[in-house]
Design a protein around this motif. Structure first.
Motif, PDB file in Angstrom:
ATOM      1  N   TRP A  84      47.728 -19.245 -16.305  1.00 57.09           N
ATOM      2  CA  TRP A  84      48.069 -18.134 -17.204  1.00 57.09           C
ATOM      3  C   TRP A  84      49.567 -17.865 -17.216  1.00 57.09           C
ATOM      4  N   LEU A 123      52.027  -9.015 -22.792  1.00 58.54           N
ATOM      5  CA  LEU A 123      51.761  -7.939 -21.823  1.00 58.54           C
ATOM      6  C   LEU A 123      52.930  -6.961 -21.770  1.00 58.54           C
ATOM      7  N   LEU A 169      45.315  -2.907 -19.989  1.00 58.78           N
ATOM      8  CA  LEU A 169      43.918  -3.359 -19.873  1.00 58.78           C
ATOM      9  C   LEU A 169      43.376  -3.825 -21.227  1.00 58.78           C
ATOM     10  N   LYS A 229      45.165  -5.358 -23.538  1.00 53.03           N
ATOM     11  CA  LYS A 229      45.709  -6.715 -23.706  1.00 53.03           C
ATOM     12  C   LYS A 229      44.915  -7.702 -22.839  1.00 53.03           C
ATOM     13  N   ILE A 230      44.586  -7.263 -21.633  1.00 54.71           N
ATOM     14  CA  ILE A 230      43.843  -8.108 -20.690  1.00 54.71           C
ATOM     15  C   ILE A 230      42.479  -8.471 -21.273  1.00 54.71           C
ATOM     16  N   ASP A 231      41.811  -7.427 -21.815  1.00 56.88           N
ATOM     17  CA  ASP A 231      40.481  -7.628 -22.424  1.00 56.88           C
ATOM     18  C   ASP A 231      40.546  -8.632 -23.566  1.00 56.88           C
ATOM     19  N   ASP A 277      40.787 -12.010 -22.056  1.00 57.32           N
ATOM     20  CA  ASP A 277      39.942 -12.271 -20.877  1.00 57.32           C
ATOM     21  C   ASP A 277      40.744 -12.721 -19.663  1.00 57.32           C
ATOM     22  N   LEU A 278      41.846 -12.054 -19.459  1.00 55.44           N
ATOM     23  CA  LEU A 278      42.756 -12.415 -18.368  1.00 55.44           C
ATOM     24  C   LEU A 278      42.216 -11.871 -17.042  1.00 55.44           C
ATOM     25  N   TYR A 287      42.317 -10.357 -13.351  1.00 57.60           N
ATOM     26  CA  TYR A 287      43.368  -9.583 -12.683  1.00 57.60           C
ATOM     27  C   TYR A 287      42.895  -8.987 -11.373  1.00 57.60           C
ATOM     28  N   GLY A 340      46.042 -15.790 -12.883  1.00 58.33           N
ATOM     29  CA  GLY A 340      45.829 -14.562 -13.644  1.00 58.33           C
ATOM     30  C   GLY A 340      46.920 -13.559 -13.326  1.00 58.33           C
ATOM     31  N   LEU A 341      46.547 -12.289 -13.403  1.00 53.85           N
ATOM     32  CA  LEU A 341      47.533 -11.203 -13.320  1.00 53.85           C
ATOM     33  C   LEU A 341      47.345 -10.360 -12.060  1.00 53.85           C
ATOM     34  N   LYS A 385      36.293  -4.053 -11.121  1.00 54.51           N
ATOM     35  CA  LYS A 385      37.359  -3.707 -12.060  1.00 54.51           C
ATOM     36  C   LYS A 385      37.650  -2.211 -12.129  1.00 54.51           C
TER      37      LYS A 385
END
Ligand code: EPU
Length: 324
Positions: A3, A12, A54, A56-58, A61-62, A64, A82-83, A196
């Motif tokens: 990533w 991000l 979150l 952006k993450i969704d 599908d990053l 974290y 990942g993050l 999460k």
């Protein structure tokens, strides 16, 4: 999947005012000073920024992980895919207090709101300066308040669940919840939360106490720690949980394993439940040493030690309870 891409970093970065780093070495973010790099690392500074991050993450599908000060953490040499999120800015702080007459004692109860990224050390000085007792058990526990909550941090003098009234958290859908400590599933060095979930803050229930008395307890707690633990060396605190009967440190010591070394990772000659990084230890050194200690303790004492430190990153061969 890798990533670590500038395009994701840029995306991000639109969500937060704090930094988004590409390939940050986790050595700089852990008290062990060990670990490869995280593909991405972000420092959201407020609930709004965290929500935007979150989203952006969704969208992509990053994967974290959230970390605090990384004081109970071993990151693998391959690093984290990942993050990594580290709460910043507005996630620090100790809020206004309400005081109530305590029904059960002559003392006065104090309620104190503490944000997740607040260092434990800062929290303890705050309590001392104002004469709020109850947190002294935590003297010498490093890390952040949020980290202490999710691991139910403690010592032989107490643990966080005993002074926690409630917590505020953000779930995976970005909704904010309050949960009373009574509803929470705490156990020894653990708090069970849905995956999460991010702890944002906690409300502590403390007691007005003479400052001299708090100071005395803090001094005594610190004296015991300094006497028995390798304070100031690179470590992640106790490596193993204490088994139901006995102390992991004493068991490992009784097996004659103090000083045992693989590469620069060494079973502390001072406290056998600490592994110290004597300079350039790799996560592999530490994991092999953990394995060796567990094997010898199993052979000699028939006791199965499970990990207390968290292990994050690619290439983990350990299951969460520390068994292979
Ligand atoms: N002991 C030995 N040899 C050793 C280490 C300990 O003989 O190498 C003996 C001590 O002499 C003592 C007994 O074992 O009689 C217990 O040792 P200690 O008081 O150091 O407590 P512990 O059970 O090893 C726990 C927590 C620590 C916490 C201390 C003090 C766990 C896994 N450990 O250690 O927490 O600081 O009590 O309250 O629960 C941590 O969580 O990272 C941590 C270090």
């Amino acid at each position: 999947m890798d990533w670590a891409r500038p395009s994701i970093q840029r995306e991000l970065q639109k969500a937060i005012s704090g930094r988004v780093l590409l390939g940050a070495s986790m050595k700089a973010y852990t008290s062990f000073r060990i670990g490869g790099s995280a593909d991405l690392m972000a420092f959201p500074g407020s609930k709004e920024e965290l929500r935007r991050l979150l989203s952006k993450i969704d969208a992509i599908d990053l994967p974290y992980k959230v970390i605090g000060k990384g004081t109970n953490l071993l990151v693998t040499d391959q690093g984290i895919r990942g993050l990594v999120i580290k709460l910043n800015d507005d996630f620090h702080g100790i809020g206004t207090q309400r005081t109530l007459p305590d029904q059960n004692s002559q003392g006065e109860e104090v309620f104190m709101r503490v944000k997740a990224a607040t260092p434990m050390k800062k929290l303890l000085s705050h309590c001392l300066a104002r004469g709020y007792g109850g947190m002294e058990f935590a003297v010498g526990i490093p890390g952040t308040f949020g980290g202490a909550i999710v691991q139910n941090a403690g010592s032989r003098f107490g643990e966080i669940r005993e002074v926690l009234h409630s917590i505020t958290l953000m779930d995976s859908k970005k909704a904010i919840w309050k949960r009373s400590a009574k509803e929470l599933k705490f156990s020894y060095r653990n708090l069970e939360l849905p995956v999460k979930t991010i702890v944002l803050e906690g409300l502590l229930r403390l007691q007005k106490t003479m400052k001299e008395e708090i100071k005395r307890r803090l001094r005594e707690g610190m004296r015991l720690r300094t006497q028995s633990q390798p304070i100031g060396l690179f470590s992640a605190g106790c490596i193993f949980k204490n088994p139901p009967k006995g102390s992991a440190g004493k068991i490992i010591d009784d097996c004659g394993l103090k000083g045992l070394r693989i590469g620069d990772a060494q079973v502390s000659p001072k406290h056998a439940n600490f592994i110290v990084n004597q300079g350039n230890a790799t996560a592999r050194d530490v994991l092999e040493l953990i394995d060796l200690v567990r094997r010898k303790v199993r052979e000699r004492r028939g006791i199965e030690l499970s990990l207390e430190v968290k292990v994050f990153g690619e290439g983990i061969e350990f299951s969460p309870d520390g068994a292979r």
